[in-house]
Design a protein around this motif. Structure first.
Motif, PDB file in Angstrom:
ATOM      1  N   LEU A 192      68.423  83.426  38.797  1.00  0.00           N
ATOM      2  CA  LEU A 192      67.488  84.556  38.862  1.00  0.00           C
ATOM      3  C   LEU A 192      68.049  85.691  39.703  1.00  0.00           C
ATOM      4  O   LEU A 192      68.604  85.477  40.789  1.00  0.00           O
ATOM      5  N   PHE A 193      67.861  86.927  39.187  1.00  0.00           N
ATOM      6  CA  PHE A 193      68.140  88.161  39.920  1.00  0.00           C
ATOM      7  C   PHE A 193      66.888  89.008  39.817  1.00  0.00           C
ATOM      8  O   PHE A 193      66.316  89.151  38.732  1.00  0.00           O
ATOM      9  N   THR A 194      66.436  89.618  40.935  1.00  0.00           N
ATOM     10  CA  THR A 194      65.200  90.397  40.900  1.00  0.00           C
ATOM     11  C   THR A 194      65.445  91.832  41.358  1.00  0.00           C
ATOM     12  O   THR A 194      66.340  92.104  42.151  1.00  0.00           O
ATOM     13  N   GLY A 195      64.609  92.742  40.852  1.00  0.00           N
ATOM     14  CA  GLY A 195      64.607  94.114  41.318  1.00  0.00           C
ATOM     15  C   GLY A 195      65.686  94.981  40.701  1.00  0.00           C
ATOM     16  O   GLY A 195      66.304  94.641  39.688  1.00  0.00           O
ATOM     17  N   SER A 196      65.901  96.121  41.344  1.00  0.00           N
ATOM     18  CA  SER A 196      66.879  97.099  40.859  1.00  0.00           C
ATOM     19  C   SER A 196      68.283  96.495  40.819  1.00  0.00           C
ATOM     20  O   SER A 196      68.664  95.687  41.673  1.00  0.00           O
ATOM     21  N   ARG A 197      69.046  96.926  39.823  1.00  0.00           N
ATOM     22  CA  ARG A 197      70.432  96.456  39.699  1.00  0.00           C
ATOM     23  C   ARG A 197      71.434  97.574  39.996  1.00  0.00           C
ATOM     24  O   ARG A 197      72.636  97.381  39.861  1.00  0.00           O
ATOM     25  N   ALA A 198      70.947  98.722  40.409  1.00  0.00           N
ATOM     26  CA  ALA A 198      71.796  99.912  40.515  1.00  0.00           C
ATOM     27  C   ALA A 198      72.522  99.975  41.858  1.00  0.00           C
ATOM     28  O   ALA A 198      72.115  99.359  42.853  1.00  0.00           O
ATOM     29  N   SER A 260      56.511  84.644  40.788  1.00  0.00           N
ATOM     30  CA  SER A 260      56.480  83.341  41.447  1.00  0.00           C
ATOM     31  C   SER A 260      56.915  82.243  40.484  1.00  0.00           C
ATOM     32  O   SER A 260      57.653  81.321  40.853  1.00  0.00           O
ATOM     33  N   GLU A 261      56.474  82.355  39.240  1.00  0.00           N
ATOM     34  CA  GLU A 261      56.866  81.386  38.220  1.00  0.00           C
ATOM     35  C   GLU A 261      58.376  81.417  37.992  1.00  0.00           C
ATOM     36  O   GLU A 261      59.024  80.363  37.848  1.00  0.00           O
ATOM     37  N   LEU A 262      58.956  82.608  37.988  1.00  0.00           N
ATOM     38  CA  LEU A 262      60.400  82.724  37.790  1.00  0.00           C
ATOM     39  C   LEU A 262      61.170  82.089  38.947  1.00  0.00           C
ATOM     40  O   LEU A 262      62.181  81.409  38.729  1.00  0.00           O
ATOM     41  N   TYR A 263      60.729  82.308  40.173  1.00  0.00           N
ATOM     42  CA  TYR A 263      61.383  81.660  41.316  1.00  0.00           C
ATOM     43  C   TYR A 263      61.293  80.140  41.204  1.00  0.00           C
ATOM     44  O   TYR A 263      62.280  79.428  41.442  1.00  0.00           O
ATOM     45  N   ARG A 264      60.108  79.632  40.859  1.00  0.00           N
ATOM     46  CA  ARG A 264      59.918  78.183  40.804  1.00  0.00           C
ATOM     47  C   ARG A 264      60.839  77.529  39.776  1.00  0.00           C
ATOM     48  O   ARG A 264      61.311  76.418  39.973  1.00  0.00           O
ATOM     49  N   GLY A 265      61.081  78.209  38.664  1.00  0.00           N
ATOM     50  CA  GLY A 265      61.864  77.610  37.594  1.00  0.00           C
ATOM     51  C   GLY A 265      63.360  77.804  37.705  1.00  0.00           C
ATOM     52  O   GLY A 265      64.127  77.169  36.971  1.00  0.00           O
ATOM     53  N   GLY A 287      59.345  80.605  49.449  1.00  0.00           N
ATOM     54  CA  GLY A 287      57.976  80.202  49.204  1.00  0.00           C
ATOM     55  C   GLY A 287      57.801  79.412  47.926  1.00  0.00           C
ATOM     56  O   GLY A 287      56.859  78.620  47.804  1.00  0.00           O
ATOM     57  N   GLN A 288      58.696  79.607  46.961  1.00  0.00           N
ATOM     58  CA  GLN A 288      58.621  78.891  45.689  1.00  0.00           C
ATOM     59  C   GLN A 288      59.689  77.798  45.580  1.00  0.00           C
ATOM     60  O   GLN A 288      59.996  77.321  44.497  1.00  0.00           O
ATOM     61  N   GLN A 289      60.251  77.403  46.733  1.00  0.00           N
ATOM     62  CA  GLN A 289      61.208  76.296  46.818  1.00  0.00           C
ATOM     63  C   GLN A 289      62.404  76.512  45.894  1.00  0.00           C
ATOM     64  O   GLN A 289      62.813  75.614  45.155  1.00  0.00           O
ATOM     65  N   CYS A 290      62.947  77.704  45.966  1.00  0.00           N
ATOM     66  CA  CYS A 290      64.102  78.072  45.156  1.00  0.00           C
ATOM     67  C   CYS A 290      65.319  78.222  46.065  1.00  0.00           C
ATOM     68  O   CYS A 290      65.261  78.976  47.045  1.00  0.00           O
ATOM     69  N   PRO A 291      66.433  77.541  45.786  1.00  0.00           N
ATOM     70  CA  PRO A 291      67.650  77.721  46.592  1.00  0.00           C
ATOM     71  C   PRO A 291      68.140  79.161  46.535  1.00  0.00           C
ATOM     72  O   PRO A 291      68.038  79.827  45.497  1.00  0.00           O
ATOM     73  N   VAL A 292      68.696  79.639  47.655  1.00  0.00           N
ATOM     74  CA  VAL A 292      69.045  81.048  47.802  1.00  0.00           C
ATOM     75  C   VAL A 292      70.546  81.198  48.074  1.00  0.00           C
ATOM     76  O   VAL A 292      71.104  80.494  48.916  1.00  0.00           O
TER      77      VAL A 292
END
Length: 383
Positions: A192-198, A260-265, A287-292
């Motif tokens: 997963l990648f979130t937010g702006s990509r610029a 939140s669903e995207l982080y969890r998966g 918060g969604q138990q996703c490795p970082v």
């Protein structure tokens, strides 16, 4: 103690980090607050608990919509300033110093600087003008920064005294969302990648790292991007060149529940940015138990400490190695999740509100005169 917050973030943002920050302050405040907003389509204000505003053409993209909202909101903020029925003024952005002529001399001004991105990446902001910011900082009683790293940047790059700058971290609040909401058609196995990509977000580093993964690790793996808008022509060209065009998916804008669903998966959340002032998505992933996985840059080691894997932001091969570890080492994944849960305990919006109140009280004491002012730095206070 009564606080006045102005309109700016809630005029410019329908959602986003700065308006989210001020909304969380309003939600967790142990002080009286007024938010001077007449029109807003901001998602966080939809419950109507903190302002008596109206929405205005929420589904329209007309440029004139923003000008109308700004006109009425700035008028509402000017009127609130002239009423002078507050103890401390906290503007929600620092792009416009419109409020300085209306702010009574005896009223403390407290501001928050979230990052120093325009100053650190001037090539990306050729039209940048610091005049308003410098006028505001000259008048400000206290300056809040959201990390020690950002505080150091502020002191290095701006003409402010160290004794006026306080660090107050962001927080995180676990939310429950109603079952049965719209879900996203995500692949079974994805990063997963979130937010702006610029610009400094360094999206290309992640794409190149994915292309370096051995087939045994990349088999069935996809890249999911949440928010940030459709892929640009250059992004599409990059994805096609490395063979990841068919395995990359963009969703957005997404709701908080969908995010939140995207982080969890996700198998992992990757934040390759070259610079951030704080990095709220780190807490969201915890918060969604996703490795970082984080670039070893700016404030990231300060915020995440040992609850993440790191890589140099200019080395896709290093990111590929860390991705390979987290994708296939289940004990490591579990350890990162556990460390993230522990680190999350240090960041609550209640704590943010308490420390912010202490900054407001410092500013009020100083305005009342030298006999009332305590010179004890906020970092030394037990709050």
């Amino acid at each position: 103690m009564r606080l006045l917050y102005d309109h700016q973030a809630f005029t410019l943002q329908d959602f986003g980090g700065v308006s989210r920050y001020h909304h969380e302050l309003l939600c967790h405040a142990n002080w009286e607050s007024e938010l001077a907003v007449a029109l807003s389509n901001n998602l966080y204000l939809r419950d109507g608990q903190h302002s008596r505003h109206r929405t205005f053409l929420p589904d329209s993209n007309l440029p004139a919509r923003w000008r109308v909202i700004r006109y009425f909101n700035q008028r509402a903020s000017r009127q609130a300033l002239r009423r002078n029925a507050f103890d401390v003024f906290h503007p929600t952005l620092l792009d416009d110093d419109y409020f300085l002529p209306q702010l009574a001399p005896e009223r403390p001004l407290v501001v928050t600087i979230h990052d120093m991105i325009p100053a650190l990446f001037p090539a990306h902001y050729p039209d940048r003008d610091d005049t308003a910011l410098r006028n505001i900082l000259q008048r400000a009683s206290r300056i809040i920064t959201v990390s020690e790293h950002t505080r150091a940047d502020v002191l290095r790059l701006l003409p402010v005294e160290a004794n006026r700058v306080r660090v107050v971290y962001h927080g995180y609040t676990e939310r429950e969302y109603p079952a049965g909401g719209p879900t996203l058609p995500v692949p079974a196995r994805y990063v997963l990648f979130t937010g702006s990509r610029a610009l400094y977000k360094n999206f290309g580093c992640l794409v190149e790292a994915l292309a370096m993964l051995p087939e045994s690790e990349a088999a069935g793996l996809h890249l999911v991007c949440a928010g940030g808008g459709p892929f640009t022509a250059s992004e599409q060209e990059l994805l096609a060149r490395v063979g990841w065009a068919s395995r990359t998916h963009q969703f957005g804008p997404v709701s908080d529940a969908q995010l939140s669903e995207l982080y969890r998966g996700a198998r992992a959340f990757v934040f390759p940015s070259e610079y951030e002032g704080f990095g709220l998505p780190i807490l969201e992933a915890y918060g969604q138990q996703c490795p970082v996985l984080l670039s070893e840059a700016s404030c990231f080691p300060e915020i995440a400490r040992d609850a993440a894997l790191y890589f140099p932001p200019d080395q896709p091969a290093a990111l590929a190695r860390q991705l390979g570890r987290v994708l296939h080492d289940e004990p490591l994944r579990r350890q990162l999740v556990q460390l993230g849960q522990l680190r999350l305990l240090d960041f609550t919006w209640q704590h943010t509100a308490r420390r912010t109140r202490a900054v407001y009280e410092e500013a009020l004491q100083e305005a009342a005169g030298p006999t009332s002012f305590s010179s004890t730095p906020l970092s030394a206070l037990e709050l």
